[in-house]
Motif scaffolding. Structure first.
Motif, PDB file in Angstrom:
ATOM      1  N   ALA A  81      -5.931 -27.638  23.461  1.00 45.80           N
ATOM      2  CA  ALA A  81      -4.672 -26.943  23.173  1.00 45.80           C
ATOM      3  C   ALA A  81      -4.767 -25.469  23.577  1.00 45.80           C
ATOM      4  O   ALA A  81      -3.818 -24.907  24.131  1.00 45.80           O
ATOM      5  N   TRP A  82      -5.911 -24.844  23.301  1.00 44.42           N
ATOM      6  CA  TRP A  82      -6.085 -23.435  23.679  1.00 44.42           C
ATOM      7  C   TRP A  82      -6.171 -23.294  25.195  1.00 44.42           C
ATOM      8  O   TRP A  82      -5.658 -22.340  25.760  1.00 44.42           O
ATOM      9  N   ALA A  83      -6.809 -24.245  25.857  1.00 49.74           N
ATOM     10  CA  ALA A  83      -6.892 -24.200  27.320  1.00 49.74           C
ATOM     11  C   ALA A  83      -5.497 -24.314  27.934  1.00 49.74           C
ATOM     12  O   ALA A  83      -5.164 -23.601  28.885  1.00 49.74           O
ATOM     13  N   GLU A 117       2.168 -23.692  21.420  1.00 50.08           N
ATOM     14  CA  GLU A 117       1.547 -23.167  22.638  1.00 50.08           C
ATOM     15  C   GLU A 117       2.127 -21.813  23.036  1.00 50.08           C
ATOM     16  O   GLU A 117       1.403 -20.920  23.480  1.00 50.08           O
ATOM     17  N   GLU A 118       3.431 -21.639  22.869  1.00 48.13           N
ATOM     18  CA  GLU A 118       4.075 -20.386  23.249  1.00 48.13           C
ATOM     19  C   GLU A 118       3.554 -19.204  22.435  1.00 48.13           C
ATOM     20  O   GLU A 118       3.408 -18.097  22.943  1.00 48.13           O
ATOM     21  N   LEU A 164       0.513 -19.066  20.957  1.00 43.87           N
ATOM     22  CA  LEU A 164      -0.850 -18.830  21.422  1.00 43.87           C
ATOM     23  C   LEU A 164      -0.840 -18.048  22.738  1.00 43.87           C
ATOM     24  O   LEU A 164      -1.637 -17.137  22.940  1.00 43.87           O
ATOM     25  N   ALA A 165       0.072 -18.402  23.631  1.00 48.65           N
ATOM     26  CA  ALA A 165       0.161 -17.702  24.919  1.00 48.65           C
ATOM     27  C   ALA A 165       0.475 -16.230  24.715  1.00 48.65           C
ATOM     28  O   ALA A 165      -0.077 -15.362  25.415  1.00 48.65           O
ATOM     29  N   LEU A 166       1.339 -15.914  23.780  1.00 49.66           N
ATOM     30  CA  LEU A 166       1.661 -14.512  23.506  1.00 49.66           C
ATOM     31  C   LEU A 166       0.445 -13.750  22.981  1.00 49.66           C
ATOM     32  O   LEU A 166       0.247 -12.572  23.290  1.00 49.66           O
ATOM     33  N   ILE A 167      -0.371 -14.425  22.206  1.00 50.39           N
ATOM     34  CA  ILE A 167      -1.604 -13.814  21.704  1.00 50.39           C
ATOM     35  C   ILE A 167      -2.603 -13.650  22.846  1.00 50.39           C
ATOM     36  O   ILE A 167      -3.203 -12.591  23.030  1.00 50.39           O
ATOM     37  N   PHE A 168      -2.759 -14.699  23.635  1.00 48.12           N
ATOM     38  CA  PHE A 168      -3.759 -14.697  24.700  1.00 48.12           C
ATOM     39  C   PHE A 168      -3.449 -13.689  25.796  1.00 48.12           C
ATOM     40  O   PHE A 168      -4.361 -13.207  26.462  1.00 48.12           O
ATOM     41  N   ARG A 169      -2.194 -13.353  26.012  1.00 46.26           N
ATOM     42  CA  ARG A 169      -1.878 -12.436  27.114  1.00 46.26           C
ATOM     43  C   ARG A 169      -2.451 -11.042  26.891  1.00 46.26           C
ATOM     44  O   ARG A 169      -2.603 -10.281  27.841  1.00 46.26           O
ATOM     45  N   ASP A 170      -2.780 -10.708  25.650  1.00 53.35           N
ATOM     46  CA  ASP A 170      -3.354  -9.392  25.364  1.00 53.35           C
ATOM     47  C   ASP A 170      -4.878  -9.396  25.361  1.00 53.35           C
ATOM     48  O   ASP A 170      -5.499  -8.355  25.166  1.00 53.35           O
ATOM     49  N   LEU A 171      -5.484 -10.542  25.581  1.00 48.79           N
ATOM     50  CA  LEU A 171      -6.944 -10.621  25.595  1.00 48.79           C
ATOM     51  C   LEU A 171      -7.500 -10.142  26.932  1.00 48.79           C
ATOM     52  O   LEU A 171      -6.907 -10.394  27.981  1.00 48.79           O
ATOM     53  N   PRO A 172      -8.651  -9.496  26.898  1.00 48.34           N
ATOM     54  CA  PRO A 172      -9.346  -9.206  28.160  1.00 48.34           C
ATOM     55  C   PRO A 172      -9.737 -10.528  28.824  1.00 48.34           C
ATOM     56  O   PRO A 172      -9.896 -11.561  28.148  1.00 48.34           O
ATOM     57  N   LEU A 173      -9.903 -10.520  30.135  1.00 52.21           N
ATOM     58  CA  LEU A 173     -10.201 -11.748  30.869  1.00 52.21           C
ATOM     59  C   LEU A 173     -11.439 -12.461  30.343  1.00 52.21           C
ATOM     60  O   LEU A 173     -11.455 -13.689  30.249  1.00 52.21           O
ATOM     61  N   ARG A 174     -12.461 -11.725  29.993  1.00 47.01           N
ATOM     62  CA  ARG A 174     -13.691 -12.345  29.488  1.00 47.01           C
ATOM     63  C   ARG A 174     -13.411 -13.128  28.202  1.00 47.01           C
ATOM     64  O   ARG A 174     -13.855 -14.259  28.035  1.00 47.01           O
ATOM     65  N   ASP A 175     -12.637 -12.545  27.286  1.00 50.97           N
ATOM     66  CA  ASP A 175     -12.305 -13.220  26.031  1.00 50.97           C
ATOM     67  C   ASP A 175     -11.365 -14.398  26.269  1.00 50.97           C
ATOM     68  O   ASP A 175     -11.454 -15.425  25.590  1.00 50.97           O
ATOM     69  N   LEU A 176     -10.470 -14.258  27.231  1.00 48.55           N
ATOM     70  CA  LEU A 176      -9.568 -15.353  27.571  1.00 48.55           C
ATOM     71  C   LEU A 176     -10.359 -16.544  28.105  1.00 48.55           C
ATOM     72  O   LEU A 176     -10.086 -17.693  27.749  1.00 48.55           O
ATOM     73  N   ALA A 177     -11.372 -16.282  28.907  1.00 45.74           N
ATOM     74  CA  ALA A 177     -12.219 -17.357  29.423  1.00 45.74           C
ATOM     75  C   ALA A 177     -12.921 -18.083  28.285  1.00 45.74           C
ATOM     76  O   ALA A 177     -13.037 -19.313  28.296  1.00 45.74           O
ATOM     77  N   VAL A 178     -13.369 -17.350  27.289  1.00 44.13           N
ATOM     78  CA  VAL A 178     -14.014 -17.970  26.128  1.00 44.13           C
ATOM     79  C   VAL A 178     -12.999 -18.808  25.349  1.00 44.13           C
ATOM     80  O   VAL A 178     -13.294 -19.926  24.923  1.00 44.13           O
ATOM     81  N   ALA A 179     -11.797 -18.290  25.174  1.00 40.95           N
ATOM     82  CA  ALA A 179     -10.762 -19.003  24.417  1.00 40.95           C
ATOM     83  C   ALA A 179     -10.411 -20.337  25.064  1.00 40.95           C
ATOM     84  O   ALA A 179     -10.121 -21.313  24.364  1.00 40.95           O
TER      85      ALA A 179
END
Length: 55
Positions: free
Chosen positions: A34-36, A10-11, A13-28
């Motif tokens: 696990a991704w949620a 999870e840690e 994935l969180a490091l990857i997700f922090r660089d996503l734009p909000l719209r892409d993060l919502a999709v993820a």
């Protein structure tokens, strides 16, 4: 490749997700539980600013 992504902690994935734009993060967050959970990690949100986008 799917197995590799399925086994990421999870840690990581969180490091990857922090660089996503909000719209892409919502999709993820809708990919799987696990991704949620990773997207809800405080690391993801530490640098996010939420602004209203101009239409």
């Amino acid at each position: 490749m799917g197995e590799l992504v399925d086994n990421l902690p999870e840690e990581v994935l969180a490091l990857i997700f922090r660089d996503l734009p909000l719209r892409d993060l919502a999709v993820a967050t809708r990919v799987c539980r696990a991704w949620a959970a990773a997207a809800a990690n405080s690391t993801v949100w530490s640098d996010k600013s939420i602004r209203q986008e101009a239409k």
